[in-house]
Design a protein around this motif. Structure first.
Motif, PDB file in Angstrom:
ATOM      1  N   GLN A 180     -85.137  -8.414 -14.468  1.00  0.00           N
ATOM      2  CA  GLN A 180     -83.921  -9.150 -14.126  1.00  0.00           C
ATOM      3  C   GLN A 180     -83.448 -10.105 -15.224  1.00  0.00           C
ATOM      4  O   GLN A 180     -82.241 -10.327 -15.357  1.00  0.00           O
ATOM      5  CB  GLN A 180     -84.064  -9.879 -12.797  1.00  0.00           C
ATOM      6  CG  GLN A 180     -85.124 -10.952 -12.751  1.00  0.00           C
ATOM      7  CD  GLN A 180     -85.269 -11.538 -11.341  1.00  0.00           C
ATOM      8  OE1 GLN A 180     -84.605 -11.097 -10.411  1.00  0.00           O
ATOM      9  NE2 GLN A 180     -86.139 -12.518 -11.202  1.00  0.00           N
ATOM     10  N   ASP A 181     -84.364 -10.633 -16.028  1.00  0.00           N
ATOM     11  CA  ASP A 181     -83.939 -11.585 -17.059  1.00  0.00           C
ATOM     12  C   ASP A 181     -83.611 -10.938 -18.399  1.00  0.00           C
ATOM     13  O   ASP A 181     -83.246 -11.631 -19.351  1.00  0.00           O
ATOM     14  CB  ASP A 181     -84.999 -12.683 -17.244  1.00  0.00           C
ATOM     15  CG  ASP A 181     -85.058 -13.583 -16.014  1.00  0.00           C
ATOM     16  OD1 ASP A 181     -84.012 -13.721 -15.332  1.00  0.00           O
ATOM     17  OD2 ASP A 181     -86.140 -14.117 -15.715  1.00  0.00           O
ATOM     18  N   VAL A 182     -83.747  -9.615 -18.491  1.00  0.00           N
ATOM     19  CA  VAL A 182     -83.353  -8.947 -19.741  1.00  0.00           C
ATOM     20  C   VAL A 182     -82.302  -7.853 -19.509  1.00  0.00           C
ATOM     21  O   VAL A 182     -81.818  -7.261 -20.462  1.00  0.00           O
ATOM     22  CB  VAL A 182     -84.561  -8.309 -20.495  1.00  0.00           C
ATOM     23  CG1 VAL A 182     -85.486  -9.373 -21.040  1.00  0.00           C
ATOM     24  CG2 VAL A 182     -85.311  -7.332 -19.619  1.00  0.00           C
ATOM     25  N   ILE A 183     -81.934  -7.634 -18.268  1.00  0.00           N
ATOM     26  CA  ILE A 183     -81.056  -6.502 -17.961  1.00  0.00           C
ATOM     27  C   ILE A 183     -79.683  -6.624 -18.648  1.00  0.00           C
ATOM     28  O   ILE A 183     -79.044  -5.623 -18.955  1.00  0.00           O
ATOM     29  CB  ILE A 183     -80.921  -6.301 -16.424  1.00  0.00           C
ATOM     30  CG1 ILE A 183     -80.354  -4.924 -16.099  1.00  0.00           C
ATOM     31  CG2 ILE A 183     -80.082  -7.402 -15.780  1.00  0.00           C
ATOM     32  CD1 ILE A 183     -81.279  -3.772 -16.329  1.00  0.00           C
ATOM     33  N   ASN A 184     -79.264  -7.859 -18.934  1.00  0.00           N
ATOM     34  CA  ASN A 184     -77.984  -8.031 -19.637  1.00  0.00           C
ATOM     35  C   ASN A 184     -78.136  -7.986 -21.157  1.00  0.00           C
ATOM     36  O   ASN A 184     -77.142  -8.064 -21.890  1.00  0.00           O
ATOM     37  CB  ASN A 184     -77.318  -9.341 -19.215  1.00  0.00           C
ATOM     38  CG  ASN A 184     -76.902  -9.297 -17.761  1.00  0.00           C
ATOM     39  OD1 ASN A 184     -77.617  -9.799 -16.893  1.00  0.00           O
ATOM     40  ND2 ASN A 184     -75.782  -8.660 -17.476  1.00  0.00           N
ATOM     41  N   ASP A 185     -79.359  -7.848 -21.628  1.00  0.00           N
ATOM     42  CA  ASP A 185     -79.591  -7.816 -23.087  1.00  0.00           C
ATOM     43  C   ASP A 185     -79.867  -6.414 -23.608  1.00  0.00           C
ATOM     44  O   ASP A 185     -79.944  -6.211 -24.817  1.00  0.00           O
ATOM     45  CB  ASP A 185     -80.797  -8.707 -23.437  1.00  0.00           C
ATOM     46  CG  ASP A 185     -80.563 -10.143 -23.016  1.00  0.00           C
ATOM     47  OD1 ASP A 185     -79.464 -10.659 -23.288  1.00  0.00           O
ATOM     48  OD2 ASP A 185     -81.469 -10.734 -22.401  1.00  0.00           O
ATOM     49  N   VAL A 186     -80.060  -5.469 -22.714  1.00  0.00           N
ATOM     50  CA  VAL A 186     -80.440  -4.117 -23.165  1.00  0.00           C
ATOM     51  C   VAL A 186     -79.309  -3.110 -22.936  1.00  0.00           C
ATOM     52  O   VAL A 186     -78.449  -3.301 -22.092  1.00  0.00           O
ATOM     53  CB  VAL A 186     -81.731  -3.619 -22.467  1.00  0.00           C
ATOM     54  CG1 VAL A 186     -82.913  -4.501 -22.829  1.00  0.00           C
ATOM     55  CG2 VAL A 186     -81.555  -3.538 -20.948  1.00  0.00           C
ATOM     56  N   ASP A 187     -79.348  -2.058 -23.745  1.00  0.00           N
ATOM     57  CA  ASP A 187     -78.368  -0.970 -23.599  1.00  0.00           C
ATOM     58  C   ASP A 187     -78.846   0.091 -22.617  1.00  0.00           C
ATOM     59  O   ASP A 187     -78.036   0.778 -22.012  1.00  0.00           O
ATOM     60  CB  ASP A 187     -78.125  -0.319 -24.972  1.00  0.00           C
ATOM     61  CG  ASP A 187     -77.546  -1.310 -25.969  1.00  0.00           C
ATOM     62  OD1 ASP A 187     -76.362  -1.651 -25.823  1.00  0.00           O
ATOM     63  OD2 ASP A 187     -78.293  -1.777 -26.858  1.00  0.00           O
ATOM     64  N   PHE A 188     -80.170   0.231 -22.522  1.00  0.00           N
ATOM     65  CA  PHE A 188     -80.737   1.274 -21.656  1.00  0.00           C
ATOM     66  C   PHE A 188     -81.965   0.752 -20.921  1.00  0.00           C
ATOM     67  O   PHE A 188     -82.714  -0.065 -21.458  1.00  0.00           O
ATOM     68  CB  PHE A 188     -81.216   2.485 -22.478  1.00  0.00           C
ATOM     69  CG  PHE A 188     -80.265   2.935 -23.556  1.00  0.00           C
ATOM     70  CD1 PHE A 188     -79.046   3.509 -23.241  1.00  0.00           C
ATOM     71  CD2 PHE A 188     -80.604   2.771 -24.906  1.00  0.00           C
ATOM     72  CE1 PHE A 188     -78.170   3.923 -24.240  1.00  0.00           C
ATOM     73  CE2 PHE A 188     -79.731   3.176 -25.913  1.00  0.00           C
ATOM     74  CZ  PHE A 188     -78.510   3.755 -25.584  1.00  0.00           C
ATOM     75  N   VAL A 189     -82.158   1.275 -19.714  1.00  0.00           N
ATOM     76  CA  VAL A 189     -83.446   1.161 -19.030  1.00  0.00           C
ATOM     77  C   VAL A 189     -84.005   2.575 -18.978  1.00  0.00           C
ATOM     78  O   VAL A 189     -83.341   3.491 -18.480  1.00  0.00           O
ATOM     79  CB  VAL A 189     -83.296   0.605 -17.598  1.00  0.00           C
ATOM     80  CG1 VAL A 189     -84.631   0.639 -16.870  1.00  0.00           C
ATOM     81  CG2 VAL A 189     -82.727  -0.813 -17.625  1.00  0.00           C
ATOM     82  N   LEU A 190     -85.203   2.755 -19.533  1.00  0.00           N
ATOM     83  CA  LEU A 190     -85.827   4.081 -19.536  1.00  0.00           C
ATOM     84  C   LEU A 190     -86.920   4.103 -18.464  1.00  0.00           C
ATOM     85  O   LEU A 190     -87.932   3.400 -18.594  1.00  0.00           O
ATOM     86  CB  LEU A 190     -86.402   4.390 -20.929  1.00  0.00           C
ATOM     87  CG  LEU A 190     -86.935   5.816 -21.138  1.00  0.00           C
ATOM     88  CD1 LEU A 190     -86.848   6.181 -22.629  1.00  0.00           C
ATOM     89  CD2 LEU A 190     -88.361   5.961 -20.682  1.00  0.00           C
ATOM     90  N   LEU A 191     -86.675   4.829 -17.402  1.00  0.00           N
ATOM     91  CA  LEU A 191     -87.662   4.928 -16.321  1.00  0.00           C
ATOM     92  C   LEU A 191     -88.592   6.085 -16.604  1.00  0.00           C
ATOM     93  O   LEU A 191     -88.161   7.243 -16.677  1.00  0.00           O
ATOM     94  CB  LEU A 191     -86.953   5.178 -14.982  1.00  0.00           C
ATOM     95  CG  LEU A 191     -85.975   4.103 -14.496  1.00  0.00           C
ATOM     96  CD1 LEU A 191     -85.368   4.527 -13.158  1.00  0.00           C
ATOM     97  CD2 LEU A 191     -86.677   2.751 -14.358  1.00  0.00           C
ATOM     98  N   MET A 192     -89.869   5.779 -16.755  1.00  0.00           N
ATOM     99  CA  MET A 192     -90.855   6.844 -16.941  1.00  0.00           C
ATOM    100  C   MET A 192     -91.093   7.512 -15.591  1.00  0.00           C
ATOM    101  O   MET A 192     -91.525   6.859 -14.635  1.00  0.00           O
ATOM    102  CB  MET A 192     -92.173   6.284 -17.477  1.00  0.00           C
ATOM    103  CG  MET A 192     -92.160   5.857 -18.930  1.00  0.00           C
ATOM    104  SD  MET A 192     -91.586   7.104 -20.104  1.00  0.00           S
ATOM    105  CE  MET A 192     -92.658   8.500 -19.750  1.00  0.00           C
ATOM    106  N   SER A 193     -90.824   8.793 -15.537  1.00  0.00           N
ATOM    107  CA  SER A 193     -91.016   9.536 -14.297  1.00  0.00           C
ATOM    108  C   SER A 193     -92.300  10.375 -14.347  1.00  0.00           C
ATOM    109  O   SER A 193     -92.554  11.212 -13.483  1.00  0.00           O
ATOM    110  CB  SER A 193     -89.796  10.410 -13.996  1.00  0.00           C
ATOM    111  OG  SER A 193     -89.266  10.973 -15.178  1.00  0.00           O
TER     112      SER A 193
END
Ligand code: DX5
Ligand code: ZN
Length: 218
Positions: A125-138
């Motif tokens: 939650q505290d970095v979600i506005n600083d990143v371009d992508f969230v990579l979910l490992m499935s």
């Protein structure tokens, strides 16, 4: 939803790497995904920045580098110099996560935060506005050809909710066990980017598989 397909070169035939790069250049794949492994964060060794440099030489498509290594902050400049356009670092490997994200941006690369299957999404939650992508490992990181973890759909929803709540522009990337059967559902549930290795490269018609993943149907 963007519907980006990023084939992972870890499943390419490395003896015929140029042939496989050209196949992807002439396909509807959007990015080249390169998995970097160090024997410490994950048990395998894969490629380094030299590999990235040679792939970059033969494609104009964006190079999406996934660092599955400890101390990723020590390798940012090296991967920038090798031609990486996107650098994904694992949440689990970063003591000074905010600082490392800032460095990657200062080097002019887009930044992704990768999370293992066990890592809760609220931690972002505290970095979600600083990143371009969230990579979910499935799958658990470290090797290709593993079975997709179904819990990923729940994490995808939680990530989407966090992005909306925080008004973030981050895109969601899914990595591991992606195939023709689950790709449409993943896109329909809010994934923007799908990484796929073994499904694409083990097939004798890889371009057709890429098209099916991207647009659905047969
Ligand atoms: C897992 C890697 C993935 C994976 C993709 O450690 O990050 O990119 O190799 O391969 P498949 O699609 O075979 O799961
Ligand atoms: Zn990967």
């Amino acid at each position: 939803m963007k519907k980006i397909i990023a084939p992972s070169l870890i499943s390419a035939d490395l003896a015929f790497l140029y042939r496989d790069i050209e196949m992807l250049n002439n396909s509807e794949a959007d990015w080249f995904h390169i998995d970097i492994m160090d024997t410490s964060f994950v048990s395998n060794i894969s490629f380094g920045s030299l590999f990235t440099k040679y792939v970059k030489k033969y494609t104009n498509k964006p190079i999406d580098v996934h660092l599955m290594i400890l101390r990723p902050e020590c390798f940012i400049q090296e991967f920038k110099n090798s031609g990486a356009n996107h650098l994904h670092i694992h949440y689990e490997t970063c003591i000074h996560l905010h600082k490392t994200i800032s460095y990657i941006k200062e080097y002019g690369m887009k930044v992704g935060i990768a999370v293992n299957p066990h890592t809760p999404i609220f931690l972002l939650q505290d970095v979600i506005n600083d990143v371009d992508f969230v990579l979910l490992m499935s799958v658990n990181p470290g090797s290709c050809g593993q079975k997709f973890i179904e819990q990923t759909y729940q994490k995808l929803k939680e990530t989407k909710d966090l992005i909306l709540k925080k008004d973030s522009s981050a895109l969601i990337e899914i990595d591991g066990g992606v195939n023709v059967e689950n790709s449409s559902l993943l896109f329909d549930n809010g994934a923007d980017i799908l990484v796929s290795g073994s499904t694409i490269f083990s097939n004798s018609h890889p371009k057709k598989i890429i098209r099916q993943m991207k647009f659905g149907g047969l």
